[in-house]
Design an enzyme around this catalytic site. Structure first.
Site, short mmCIF file in Angstrom:
data_model
loop_
_atom_site.label_atom_id
_atom_site.label_comp_id
_atom_site.label_asym_id
_atom_site.label_seq_id
_atom_site.Cartn_x
_atom_site.Cartn_y
_atom_site.Cartn_z
N THR A 1 41.07 53.99 59.05
CA THR A 1 40.22 53.20 59.41
C THR A 1 40.58 51.96 60.05
OG1 THR A 1 39.35 53.57 57.06
CG2 THR A 1 38.36 51.79 58.16
N ARG B 1 48.85 53.21 58.49
CA ARG B 1 49.47 52.43 57.46
C ARG B 1 50.08 53.59 56.69
NH1 ARG B 1 44.16 48.57 55.56
NH2 ARG B 1 44.09 47.76 57.62
N SER C 1 47.23 44.83 56.08
CA SER C 1 46.09 43.95 55.43
C SER C 1 46.08 43.67 53.98
CB SER C 1 44.77 44.95 55.63
OG SER C 1 43.60 44.15 55.46
N HIS C 2 45.34 44.06 53.26
CA HIS C 2 45.68 43.57 51.72
C HIS C 2 46.34 44.50 50.91
CE1 HIS C 2 42.55 47.00 52.61
NE2 HIS C 2 42.70 47.26 51.30
N LYS D 1 48.60 48.35 64.46
CA LYS D 1 47.19 48.74 64.84
C LYS D 1 47.21 48.27 66.21
CE LYS D 1 43.76 45.93 63.61
NZ LYS D 1 42.46 45.20 63.27
N ASP E 1 43.09 37.42 52.83
CA ASP E 1 43.87 38.69 52.63
C ASP E 1 45.12 38.75 53.26
OD1 ASP E 1 42.76 39.15 54.95
OD2 ASP E 1 42.93 41.42 54.58
N ASP F 1 46.35 39.75 55.97
CA ASP F 1 46.47 39.36 57.54
C ASP F 1 45.20 38.40 58.01
OD1 ASP F 1 44.58 41.62 56.95
OD2 ASP F 1 44.56 42.38 59.02
N ASP G 1 41.90 38.25 57.93
CA ASP G 1 40.50 38.80 58.21
C ASP G 1 39.53 38.99 57.20
OD1 ASP G 1 41.60 41.23 57.38
OD2 ASP G 1 41.28 42.51 58.98
N ARG G 2 39.94 39.17 55.80
CA ARG G 2 38.82 39.27 54.69
C ARG G 2 38.77 37.78 54.06
NH1 ARG G 2 39.69 44.72 51.59
NH2 ARG G 2 40.06 46.21 53.36
N THR H 1 32.02 52.43 58.58
CA THR H 1 33.17 51.76 58.09
C THR H 1 34.29 51.53 59.29
OG1 THR H 1 32.61 52.04 55.72
CG2 THR H 1 34.75 51.32 56.33
N GLU I 1 30.88 43.50 56.22
CA GLU I 1 31.11 44.82 55.70
C GLU I 1 31.36 44.30 54.19
OE1 GLU I 1 33.45 47.89 57.62
OE2 GLU I 1 34.69 46.26 58.26
N GLU I 2 30.96 45.26 53.43
CA GLU I 2 31.01 45.08 51.99
C GLU I 2 32.63 44.89 51.59
OE1 GLU I 2 33.29 47.43 50.29
OE2 GLU I 2 33.15 48.57 52.17
N SER I 3 33.45 45.42 52.33
CA SER I 3 34.76 45.32 52.04
C SER I 3 35.34 43.63 52.34
CB SER I 3 35.70 46.36 52.90
OG SER I 3 35.54 46.08 54.22
N LYS J 1 37.20 40.90 62.26
CA LYS J 1 36.60 39.92 61.10
C LYS J 1 37.31 39.11 61.02
CE LYS J 1 38.21 43.25 57.32
NZ LYS J 1 38.60 44.31 58.01
N ARG K 1 35.74 55.90 47.21
CA ARG K 1 34.94 54.87 46.88
C ARG K 1 33.47 55.18 46.58
NH1 ARG K 1 38.54 51.31 48.48
NH2 ARG K 1 39.53 50.97 50.44
C1 G16 Z 1 39.85 47.73 57.17
C2 G16 Z 1 38.78 47.79 58.21
C3 G16 Z 1 37.40 47.67 57.74
C4 G16 Z 1 37.20 48.52 56.47
C5 G16 Z 1 38.33 48.18 55.54
C6 G16 Z 1 38.24 49.23 54.23
O1 G16 Z 1 39.91 46.49 56.89
O2 G16 Z 1 38.96 46.98 59.22
O3 G16 Z 1 36.51 47.68 58.72
O4 G16 Z 1 35.84 48.04 56.10
O5 G16 Z 1 39.40 48.71 56.12
O6 G16 Z 1 38.22 50.68 54.90
P1 G16 Z 1 38.31 51.72 53.75
O7 G16 Z 1 37.17 51.69 53.05
O8 G16 Z 1 38.29 53.14 54.89
O9 G16 Z 1 39.61 51.70 52.85
P2 G16 Z 1 41.29 45.81 56.58
O10 G16 Z 1 41.00 44.55 56.06
O11 G16 Z 1 42.06 46.85 55.47
O12 G16 Z 1 41.97 45.77 57.96
#
Ligand code: G16
Length: 542
Positions: free
Chosen positions: A17, A21, A112-113, A125, A276, A278, A280-281, A343, A362-364, A375, A495
């Site tokens: 996504t 990773r 990220s998280h 990335k 989070d 990095d 962005d969340r 997503t 996004e919901e995430s 984001k 999910r």
């Molecule tokens: C990344 C993407 C987001 C996505 C999230 C969750 O976020 O940038 O657009 O919504 O992963 O993705 P998944 O449901 O496939 O785990 P981040 O903050 O992890 O870079």
């Protein structure tokens, strides 16, 4: 001197996504990181003599990979590298730096998280010149290249001193080590009414922020504490650590529980937020009220005109498919375009570039706007603060007013983490097979209206992305979505996203899981989660 070193392809370098990773020991395999970075460079055209931004979230292995990336950029012919001091750049700050300096692109090193440390996660990335994540066309080329790569190019020179701001020269390339915070902080001042926020804070409005020992610590110290006057005692975990203090830097109710407990307690500050790994969340919590990311998107969109940067209104709103429909109702009222994308922030890039939307979410736990192409956690915090300063109401009042006006969308996501990949794939395949016969099916009190596998047609470049999640719509407007995460590093994560729209404000005070109980039951009935995965309860509920 440049060297060309032979390498054999690695079979597992498919970006998910958001980039590649993997566990740190995977990236540490001889040639692994180099092969992936070279696959990125080999997939790009025309960067000779141009600039590349490099930075990361400070997690374990960040500095080592930055040194490698700098040497490889030199050997591959980039003319300049801009790197954040200490190897630090939050994802939105990297996006801004790429745009501001008109760089060719950027490498963002982050998972990220996900947790960090010698046996935890790392990620790489690539972002393109608009500052946003590479679109699927490029990530697919990178993957294809990684399958046949046979060499990488690297220059021989000493490690760059990442802690010293300034411009250096090595391997025929300029290397600029830049302050990672100031440009980004200045950008925020152009968007928001810092005077109004400062006045509100000086008047006793208490703001708490949890940086989760991740990248936003220095940004929060500069912006929230120094420029706005937030009490530093309420900015928690502001020192970035390579292992995030052993925690998951994931701003949700599970991993930011201390903040949640504070905000639900008797002496809660007026506003609580977290970001989070990095940056962005975001997590937004008012005194006694948690704002779901889907609701936050809708509320920010409905009130954005109160901030100077958005005073002329929105061109449109975009949300990822699993995100609730709350923002759609705002777009309808504002009379602006609404877009539903797969997503992944990369899918917003074309819409933002084409001026088809201003705010995305996004919901995430991600929200952002056209100010960058990622984001942006602190942006969301500042927009909330700007709205609070303008409306002079509590978060709770704003939330309840919004629900009264638009209706409430009860929303939750159940994650089943680290299940066996085969079992997860079988579950999704079995669901897919039933799609054609799903309509009309009764499960508990619910009746399926229609079901499909989400396909996205990008309205800007015409590209098509299939298999982006299974959607089941019920009579009465409720919806279930099933998809596999594209960001995990162990097994598969299933999910399950649930939402139910409730227009009647007399019924807006239910507990979320109770309000969604019929959907939770339907998810089990339709997908057979327990039978197929052996899991009787989700790992994480958000
Ligand atoms: C990344 C993407 C987001 C996505 C999230 C969750 O976020 O940038 O657009 O919504 O992963 O993705 P998944 O449901 O496939 O785990 P981040 O903050 O992890 O870079």
């Amino acid at each position: 001197m440049n060297r060309t070193i032979s390498v054999s392809p690695f079979s597992d370098q498919k970006p998910g996504t958001s980039g590649l990773r993997k566990k740190v020991p995977v990236f540490q395999k001889t040639g692994y990181t180099e092969a992936f970075i070279q696959s990125i460079f080999d997939s790009l055209d025309g960067f000779e003599g141009k600039s590349l931004v490099i930075g990361g979230d400070g997690r374990f292995y960040n500095r080592e990979v930055i040194q490698t990336a700098i040497r490889m950029a030199a050997a591959n012919g980039f003319g300049r590298v801009l790197v954040g001091q200490g190897g630090i750049l939050s994802t939105p700050a990297a996006s801004h730096l790429i745009r501001k300096t008109k760089a060719f692109g950027g490498l963002i090193l982050s998972a990220s998280h996900n947790p960090g440390g010698p046996t935890e996660d790392f990620g790489i990335k690539y972002n393109i010149s608009n500052g946003g994540p590479a679109p699927e066309k490029i990530t697919e080329e990178i993957h294809a290249r990684s399958q046949v790569i046979d060499r990488y190019m690297i220059a021989d020179f000493d490690d760059v001193d990442l802690d010293l701001i300034g411009t250096f020269e090595a391997g025929g390339m300029a290397i600029e080590v830049v302050d990672p915070v100031s440009d980004y902080a200045d950008l925020m001042e152009t968007l928001f009414d810092f005077d109004a926020i400062r006045t509100m804070v000086a008047g006793g409005f208490k703001v708490a922020f949890d940086a989760m020992h991740a990248v936003t610590g220095p940004y929060a110290s500069e912006i929230l504490v120094r420029r706005i006057g937030v009490d530093p005692a309420l900015v928690f975990n502001a020192t970035p650590l390579e292992d995030f203090g052993g925690h998951h830097p994931d701003p949700n109710l599970v991993h930011a529980k201390a903040l949640y407990d504070l905000m639900m307690g008797p002496d809660a500050p007026d506003f609580g937020a977290a970001s989070d790994g990095d940056g962005d969340r975001n997590l937004i919590i008012g005194k006694g009220v948690f704002v779901t990311p889907s609701d936050s998107l809708a509320m920010l969109a409905a009130n954005a005109h109160l901030a100077p940067g958005y005073k002329d209104g929105l061109k449109g709103i975009a949300r990822s498919m699993p995100t609730s429909g709350a923002a759609d109702r705002v777009a309808a009222k504002l009379g602006v375009e609404m877009h539903e994308t797969p997503t992944g922030w990369k899918f917003f890039g074309n819409l933002l570039d084409a001026g088809r939307c201003t705010i995305c979410g996004e919901e995430s736990a991600g929200t952002g706007s056209d100010h960058v192409r990622e984001k942006d956690g602190l942006w969301a915090v500042l927009l909330w603060l700007n709205i609070l300063a303008a409306r002079r109401q509590s978060v709770k009042q704003i939330v309840e007013d919004h629900w009264a006006e638009y209706g409430r969308t009860y929303y939750s996501r159940h994650d089943y983490e680290a299940i066996e990949t085969d079992k997860a794939n079988e579950l999704m395949a079995a669901l897919e097979e039933t799609l054609d016969t799903m309509a009309g099916r009764q499960t508990g009190s619910m009746v399926v209206e229609r079901a499909d596998s989400f396909t996205y047609h990008d309205p800007v470049d015409g590209s098509v992305s299939r298999n982006q999640g299974i959607r089941i719509f019920f009579e009465g407007g409720s919806r279930l979505v099933f998809r596999l995460s594209g960001t995990g590093t162990s097994g598969a994560t299933l999910r399950v996203y649930m939402e139910r729209y409730e227009p009647d404000s007399a019924r807006h005070d239910q507990e979320t899981q109770a309000a969604l109980a019929p959907l939770i039951e339907a998810a089990e009935n339709l997908a057979g989660i327990a039978g197929r995965t052996g899991r009787t309860a989700p790992t994480v509920i958000t």
